[in-house]
Motif scaffolding. Structure first.
Motif, mmCIF file in Angstrom:
data_model
loop_
_atom_site.group_PDB
_atom_site.id
_atom_site.type_symbol
_atom_site.label_atom_id
_atom_site.label_comp_id
_atom_site.label_asym_id
_atom_site.label_seq_id
_atom_site.Cartn_x
_atom_site.Cartn_y
_atom_site.Cartn_z
ATOM 1 N N ASP A 159 3.373 -3.682 -10.049
ATOM 2 C CA ASP A 159 3.084 -4.287 -8.748
ATOM 3 C C ASP A 159 3.089 -5.800 -8.968
ATOM 4 O OD1 ASP A 159 1.923 -5.444 -6.530
ATOM 5 O OD2 ASP A 159 0.090 -4.229 -6.572
ATOM 6 N N THR A 176 0.808 -1.221 0.000
ATOM 7 C CA THR A 176 0.000 0.000 0.000
ATOM 8 C C THR A 176 0.846 1.278 0.000
ATOM 9 O OG1 THR A 176 -1.800 -1.202 1.032
ATOM 10 C CG2 THR A 176 -1.820 1.194 1.313
ATOM 11 N N THR A 194 -4.706 -10.507 -7.557
ATOM 12 C CA THR A 194 -4.923 -11.462 -6.465
ATOM 13 C C THR A 194 -6.394 -11.797 -6.243
ATOM 14 O OG1 THR A 194 -3.190 -10.076 -5.488
ATOM 15 C CG2 THR A 194 -3.998 -11.909 -4.161
HETATM 16 C C1 LIG Z 1 -1.473 -7.262 -5.972
HETATM 17 C C2 LIG Z 1 -1.483 -6.614 -4.624
HETATM 18 N N1 LIG Z 1 -1.022 -5.360 -4.495
HETATM 19 C C3 LIG Z 1 -1.019 -4.725 -3.311
HETATM 20 C C4 LIG Z 1 -1.509 -5.315 -2.179
HETATM 21 C C5 LIG Z 1 -1.519 -4.564 -0.887
HETATM 22 O O1 LIG Z 1 -0.452 -5.003 -0.104
HETATM 23 P P1 LIG Z 1 -0.308 -4.672 1.438
HETATM 24 O O2 LIG Z 1 -1.424 -5.338 2.171
HETATM 25 O O3 LIG Z 1 1.049 -5.233 1.762
HETATM 26 O O4 LIG Z 1 -0.339 -3.189 1.602
HETATM 27 C C6 LIG Z 1 -2.001 -6.628 -2.253
HETATM 28 C C7 LIG Z 1 -2.507 -7.315 -1.051
HETATM 29 O O5 LIG Z 1 -2.961 -8.420 -1.057
HETATM 30 C C8 LIG Z 1 -1.992 -7.283 -3.514
HETATM 31 O O6 LIG Z 1 -2.467 -8.534 -3.651
#
Ligand SMILES: Cc1ncc(COP(=O)(O)O)c(C=O)c1O
Length: 361
Positions: free
Chosen positions: A173, A78, A153
């Protein structure tokens, strides 16, 4: 032996058992230091070695070119939603985003706080069941960067190509598919990923950045959010997430010992193919994702009946197949089958799915 379940969680998720055993062995006394890694100064020689080896092993695994820096940060995926625009909106203050799911959308919304951000492609109208194709002609010629999420995801889709963006840096990402297969790092300006799927425990975030993209954060940007400060201090500007980084380092070693990313890709393809083949052949389950865009990491499927889906998740749990509920925003089922999920886990799930189908015709 340990009475462990098959954990299909989207993250944090399973870690390789040999890594957990190694961590357990080292827990009270890390390699004769008389202390655990959790208690160790991040400035100590022991920890420095851990951090240096983690970086070297990651570089070797991903074949990261010399002109890229590897940073180990905090703040999860995030925080990268804002660090990316804060550092990369350096000329026109324009950036182009492809929206393929919730995480891409969150990244887009965050970037909108800082510049002129355009959605150049999106599959939102079709509930993100496919991944748009775009190329250089779709990108604004003066954009400072282009942003994608390589594996989605929640929706179980993945890019099956690397978009061509010419001289404009491509930011990716890769939180949910880093280290699942080889990637050509040189095609990207930044690759970043939270750890808690294929890398290690939550807490450490990997940023792989081409060095000419470092050093553009405006001076008002908080110190921690400037990639330059982390580069200049070898990711030790402040206390790093020591334990997560140590476990990530053990995961890198384990991947190297088990054949690297090419072997990992083969295993991941075999696991995902088995799942999708079974789902496509079944009369009860359906995968809503376009065949060519299906993720190797997150397999989503539904029965078409929300109550039956709930029953499936509950009964699977009772059999030691846990965390199979789809994301709370879309429901259904999702089997996250990251690197550490063994083929035995896939076989056990398919066996359960067959039994459930038989009983609920
Ligand atoms: C593709 C993707 N990006 C970003 C995030 C956010 O990550 P975080 O919870 O470490 O902030 C996630 C969380 O599952 C994710 O799957």
């Amino acid at each position: 032996m340990y009475d462990r379940v098959y954990n299909f969680s989207a993250g944090p998720s399973m870690l390789p058992l040999p890594v957990l055993e190694k961590v357990k062995e080292d827990l009270l006394n890390y390699q004769g230091s008389g202390q655990s890694v959790m208690e160790m100064s991040h400035r100590s020689a022991s920890f420095k070695k851990i951090a240096e080896e983690a970086e070297a092993d990651l570089r070797e695994l991903m074949e990261i070119p010399e002109n890229y820096k590897v940073l180990f940060l905090q703040g999860g995926g995030t925080l990268q939603f804002s660090m990316v625009p804060l550092n990369l909106l350096r000329n026109s203050k324009k950036a182009d985003y492809c929206i393929t799911g919730t995480w891409a959308k969150k990244a887009y919304k965050e970037a909108c706080k800082f510049g002129d951000i355009k959605v150049i492609a999106s599959s939102e109208e079709d509930t993100f069941t496919w991944v748009p194709k775009f190329g250089k002609e779709d990108v604004r010629p003066d954009a400072d960067y282009v942003y994608i999420t390589t594996n989605n995801t929640i929706y179980g889709t993945a890019y099956n190509y690397v978009p061509e963006t010419g001289d404009i840096p491509l930011v990716a990402d890769m939180s949910s598919n880093i280290l699942s297969e080889p990637v050509d790092v040189s095609k990207f300006g930044i690759i970043w990923a939270g750890a808690q799927k294929n890398v290690g425990p939550a807490g450490v975030t990997i940023v792989i950045i081409r060095e000419d993209l470092i050093g553009y954060a405006p001076k008002e940007v908080p110190t921690y959010l400037d990639y330059k400060i982390h580069d200049e201090n070898d990711s030790m500007y402040n206390t790093p997430p020591c334990f997560s980084l140590y476990v990530a380092g053990e995961v890198f070693k384990h991947i190297k010992e088990t054949g690297g990313l090419a072997a990992m890709q083969q295993r991941n393809r075999a696991k995902a193919e088995k799942m999708y083949d079974y789902i496509d052949s079944s009369s009860l389950y359906k995968c809503p994702v376009a065949k060519e865009d299906r993720s190797l990491m997150n397999v989503v499927f539904v029965t078409g009946d929300a109550d039956l889906d709930k029953k499936f998740v509950a009964e699977a749990k009772a059999e030691g197949l846990v965390n199979l509920a789809g994301h709370r925003s879309i429901g259904g089922m999702r089997a996250s089958i990251y690197n550490a999920m063994p083929m035995e886990g896939i076989d056990a799930l398919i066996e359960f799915m067959k039994k459930f189908e038989e009983e609920n015709k």
